[in-house]
Design an enzyme around this catalytic site. Structure first.
Site, PDB file in Angstrom:
ATOM      1  N   ARG A 110      15.681  15.253  15.635  1.00  0.00           N
ATOM      2  CA  ARG A 110      14.681  16.056  16.320  1.00  0.00           C
ATOM      3  C   ARG A 110      15.281  16.866  17.443  1.00  0.00           C
ATOM      4  O   ARG A 110      14.852  17.987  17.707  1.00  0.00           O
ATOM      5  CB  ARG A 110      13.584  15.145  16.876  1.00  0.00           C
ATOM      6  N   TYR A 111      16.223  16.268  18.138  1.00  0.00           N
ATOM      7  CA  TYR A 111      16.804  16.903  19.326  1.00  0.00           C
ATOM      8  C   TYR A 111      18.170  17.484  18.990  1.00  0.00           C
ATOM      9  O   TYR A 111      18.805  17.093  18.018  1.00  0.00           O
ATOM     10  CB  TYR A 111      16.953  15.861  20.428  1.00  0.00           C
ATOM     11  N   ARG A 114      21.349  14.500  19.468  1.00  0.00           N
ATOM     12  CA  ARG A 114      21.244  13.067  19.185  1.00  0.00           C
ATOM     13  C   ARG A 114      20.284  12.817  18.036  1.00  0.00           C
ATOM     14  O   ARG A 114      19.375  13.610  17.801  1.00  0.00           O
ATOM     15  CB  ARG A 114      20.798  12.298  20.432  1.00  0.00           C
ATOM     16  N   CYS A 123      11.451  -6.571  10.591  1.00  0.00           N
ATOM     17  CA  CYS A 123      11.506  -7.013  11.987  1.00  0.00           C
ATOM     18  C   CYS A 123      11.274  -8.516  12.025  1.00  0.00           C
ATOM     19  O   CYS A 123      10.710  -9.076  11.081  1.00  0.00           O
ATOM     20  CB  CYS A 123      10.407  -6.336  12.807  1.00  0.00           C
ATOM     21  N   CYS A 127       4.954  -5.944  15.541  1.00  0.00           N
ATOM     22  CA  CYS A 127       4.120  -5.636  16.702  1.00  0.00           C
ATOM     23  C   CYS A 127       2.896  -4.881  16.231  1.00  0.00           C
ATOM     24  O   CYS A 127       3.014  -3.908  15.474  1.00  0.00           O
ATOM     25  CB  CYS A 127       4.897  -4.771  17.685  1.00  0.00           C
ATOM     26  N   CYS A 130       3.078  -1.117  16.638  1.00  0.00           N
ATOM     27  CA  CYS A 130       4.262  -0.412  16.118  1.00  0.00           C
ATOM     28  C   CYS A 130       3.931   1.033  15.762  1.00  0.00           C
ATOM     29  O   CYS A 130       2.976   1.303  15.038  1.00  0.00           O
ATOM     30  CB  CYS A 130       4.805  -1.122  14.884  1.00  0.00           C
ATOM     31  N   ARG A 132       5.990   2.961  14.102  1.00  0.00           N
ATOM     32  CA  ARG A 132       6.620   3.319  12.828  1.00  0.00           C
ATOM     33  C   ARG A 132       6.104   2.422  11.706  1.00  0.00           C
ATOM     34  O   ARG A 132       6.854   2.059  10.800  1.00  0.00           O
ATOM     35  CB  ARG A 132       8.144   3.227  12.995  1.00  0.00           C
ATOM     36  N   ASP A 291       1.491   5.931  21.090  1.00  0.00           N
ATOM     37  CA  ASP A 291       1.464   6.984  20.074  1.00  0.00           C
ATOM     38  C   ASP A 291       0.181   6.865  19.241  1.00  0.00           C
ATOM     39  O   ASP A 291      -0.487   5.833  19.270  1.00  0.00           O
ATOM     40  CB  ASP A 291       2.675   6.855  19.150  1.00  0.00           C
ATOM     41  N   ASP A 328       5.293  10.827  23.787  1.00  0.00           N
ATOM     42  CA  ASP A 328       5.975  11.394  22.628  1.00  0.00           C
ATOM     43  C   ASP A 328       4.935  12.248  21.922  1.00  0.00           C
ATOM     44  O   ASP A 328       3.932  11.736  21.410  1.00  0.00           O
ATOM     45  CB  ASP A 328       6.499  10.267  21.716  1.00  0.00           C
ATOM     46  N   LYS A 335       9.699  13.857  23.344  1.00  0.00           N
ATOM     47  CA  LYS A 335       9.153  13.191  24.521  1.00  0.00           C
ATOM     48  C   LYS A 335       9.084  14.147  25.704  1.00  0.00           C
ATOM     49  O   LYS A 335      10.014  14.921  25.923  1.00  0.00           O
ATOM     50  CB  LYS A 335      10.050  12.006  24.910  1.00  0.00           C
TER      51      LYS A 335
HETATM   52  C1  LIG Z   1      13.119   8.920  21.581  1.00  0.00           C
HETATM   53  C2  LIG Z   1      13.963   9.586  20.593  1.00  0.00           C
HETATM   54  C3  LIG Z   1      15.298   9.900  20.880  1.00  0.00           C
HETATM   55  C4  LIG Z   1      15.943   9.534  22.183  1.00  0.00           C
HETATM   56  O1  LIG Z   1      15.380  10.181  23.259  1.00  0.00           O
HETATM   57  P1  LIG Z   1      15.997   9.979  24.718  1.00  0.00           P
HETATM   58  O2  LIG Z   1      15.050  10.720  25.592  1.00  0.00           O
HETATM   59  O3  LIG Z   1      17.378  10.555  24.667  1.00  0.00           O
HETATM   60  O4  LIG Z   1      16.044   8.507  24.988  1.00  0.00           O
HETATM   61  C5  LIG Z   1      16.016  10.552  19.923  1.00  0.00           C
HETATM   62  N1  LIG Z   1      15.489  10.899  18.735  1.00  0.00           N
HETATM   63  C6  LIG Z   1      14.212  10.625  18.430  1.00  0.00           C
HETATM   64  C7  LIG Z   1      13.684  11.055  17.114  1.00  0.00           C
HETATM   65  C8  LIG Z   1      13.400   9.951  19.348  1.00  0.00           C
HETATM   66  O5  LIG Z   1      12.139   9.654  19.036  1.00  0.00           O
HETATM   67  S1  SF4 Z   2       7.754  -1.938  17.540  1.00  0.00           S
HETATM   68 FE1  SF4 Z   2       7.802  -1.813  15.270  1.00  0.00          FE
HETATM   69  S2  SF4 Z   2       9.979  -1.523  14.772  1.00  0.00           S
HETATM   70 FE2  SF4 Z   2       9.901  -2.308  16.887  1.00  0.00          FE
HETATM   71  S3  SF4 Z   2      10.103  -4.530  16.679  1.00  0.00           S
HETATM   72 FE3  SF4 Z   2       7.900  -4.067  16.751  1.00  0.00          FE
HETATM   73  S4  SF4 Z   2       7.300  -3.878  14.578  1.00  0.00           S
HETATM   74 FE4  SF4 Z   2       9.534  -3.734  14.654  1.00  0.00          FE
END
Ligand SMILES: *Cc1c(COP(=O)(O)O)cnc(C)c1O
Ligand code: SF4
Length: 399
Positions: A110-111, A114, A123, A127, A130, A132, A291, A328, A335
């Site tokens: 995305r960025y 990184r 996991c 959670c 979660c 994702r 989120d 986010d 973010k």
């Molecule tokens: C949160 C996130 C990051 C890392 O973001 P930082 O602000 O550098 O901690 C990188 N890629 C994705 C897709 C993210 O959701």
């Molecule tokens: S937030 Fe989602 S990915 Fe992270 S430990 Fe919990 S269930 Fe697993």
């Protein structure tokens, strides 16, 4: 109640074995009912989410639950309630628009500099908040070695990637060898400067963090562990040992807290949590606004809640204990951080009309202060040309 009373017949050696914890995770309403008095709402949640999201709680994490109180912050994070079934308006299957930013299955890019690297869909504890969950719910299937190799090849080919966040799922469900191989491959990419490993193991299965693992993580330095404590109730002697073991091995540990309504949505909880973490040398990093993941609406706070928490922290306690409050952006905007407004829109009453320029602030207890403009405004750095001459600069965002 201690774990020995809750899990009679389990030996110390079994309890301290992370594989035993994973194998004996509580995965059914019946198993949970043996540990806590389930409420009707939890019973309905358990019955109705069986088809939509996984259930799993390590015996260790279950041993932290208050058997009688449904607002126990550990219970609320790990046992579904009826509200989880009702979808809020605007809830999204993929709240951060990640699937549109996945050039290969294992990588979210995305960025500019990184990437997020997904290594597993499982996991040790699932959670309820979660973000994702489309992945950790098992919709996509597991990540095999081919997916990892494709991801590594992507990182190798993209020279702008200088930071890789290994995530999932929880990467520490993998064994040392598989994880070590993956981290070693990423470390071997010359343009990858830092690695981050996002894991909830110090919170949900602290026995996973043994000396052998800590040495492996050190061997691929610089690597930062990013963990996910949400409440002081999770700050146990076992969790402390896990975090301190990492730090003692030279692995810095950061914490990301998810702001959860009625779990940790109060300044004194966040302050207490962060003070405890700092005393273990764990640095609070982000406080995440919830989120829009489907089924998490009942755990989300209004934006004002997080801002009020920061207001209560900044200035009143160590700056090290003050996290960045991050939203986010839905759909994949990335973010952004927000904070209380300290800049005043105009000079306060008695100072109005007394000269122009500069900025008026209010401090952390609300008193006004003036910061004047500097005499010069040219901020270019002449020595740059010498310092960076002939050196390869890092590509700039958008370049
Ligand atoms: C949160 C996130 C990051 C890392 O973001 P930082 O602000 O550098 O901690 C990188 N890629 C994705 C897709 C993210 O959701
Ligand atoms: S937030 Fe989602 S990915 Fe992270 S430990 Fe919990 S269930 Fe697993």
């Amino acid at each position: 109640m201690s774990w020995r009373e809750r899990f009679p017949g389990v030996s110390e050696a079994e309890w301290r074995d992370w594989r035993w914890q994973h194998r004996h995770a509580l995965r059914t309403p019946q198993a949970l009912a043996r540990v806590v008095d389930l409420t009707p709402s939890e019973e309905r949640g358990l019955a109705q989410t069986a088809a939509t999201f996984r259930l799993g709680v390590t015996p260790y994490y279950a041993s932290l639950m208050d058997a009688r109180h449904p607002f126990c912050p550990v219970r609320m994070q790990a046992i579904p309630v009826a509200d989880e079934v009702s979808c809020c308006e605007g809830d999204l299957r993929d709240p951060l628009g990640e699937d549109g930013q996945r050039p290969v299955r294992a990588v979210v890019h995305r960025y500019p500099d990184r990437v997020l690297f997904l290594v597993t869909d499982t996991c040790s504890v699932y959670c309820r908040h979660c973000t994702r969950r489309r992945i950790t719910g098992g919709e996509e299937g597991p990540f095999d070695r081919a997916a990892a190799e494709e991801g590594i090849a992507y990182v190798r080919a993209r020279r702008e990637v200088r930071d890789v966040l290994v995530s999932g799922g929880d990467p520490l469900v993998l064994g040392d060898d598989r994880l070590g191989w993956l981290l070693g491959e990423l470390r071997a990419v010359p343009h990858v400067q830092i690695l981050r490993l996002a894991t909830r193991a110090p919170v949900t299965c602290p026995m996973r963090i043994d000396d052998a693992l800590a040495r492996r993580l050190r061997s691929v330095k610089p690597l930062f562990v990013v963990t996910h404590f949400n409440h002081p109730k999770e700050c146990t002697p076992e969790a402390q040992e896990a975090c301190e073991r990492l730090v003692d091995h030279g692995v810095p540990v950061e914490n990301q807290t998810v702001l959860l309504r009625r779990v940790n949505s109060a300044a004194r909880i966040i302050a207490d949590l962060n003070h405890r973490l700092l005393s273990w040398r764990v640095r609070p990093y982000y406080l995440h606004q919830g989120d829009l993941a489907a089924g998490t609406g009942h755990l989300r706070t209004p934006l004002a809640c997080g801002i009020d928490i920061l207001e209560a922290l900044r200035g009143h306690t160590s700056g090290l204990a003050v996290p960045h409050l991050a939203v986010d952006l839905p759909g994949g905007g990335g973010k952004v951080t927000i904070q209380p407004e300290y800049v005043l829109p105009e000079a306060p009453g008695s100072h109005r009309g007394a000269g122009s320029g500069g900025t008026w602030f209010r401090n952390y207890v609300g008193k006004p202060y003036h910061y004047p403009d500097p005499p010069e405004t040219d901020c270019s750095c002449p020595y740059d040309e010498i310092f960076y001459a002939g050196k390869e600069g890092r590509p700039q965002p958008g370049a």
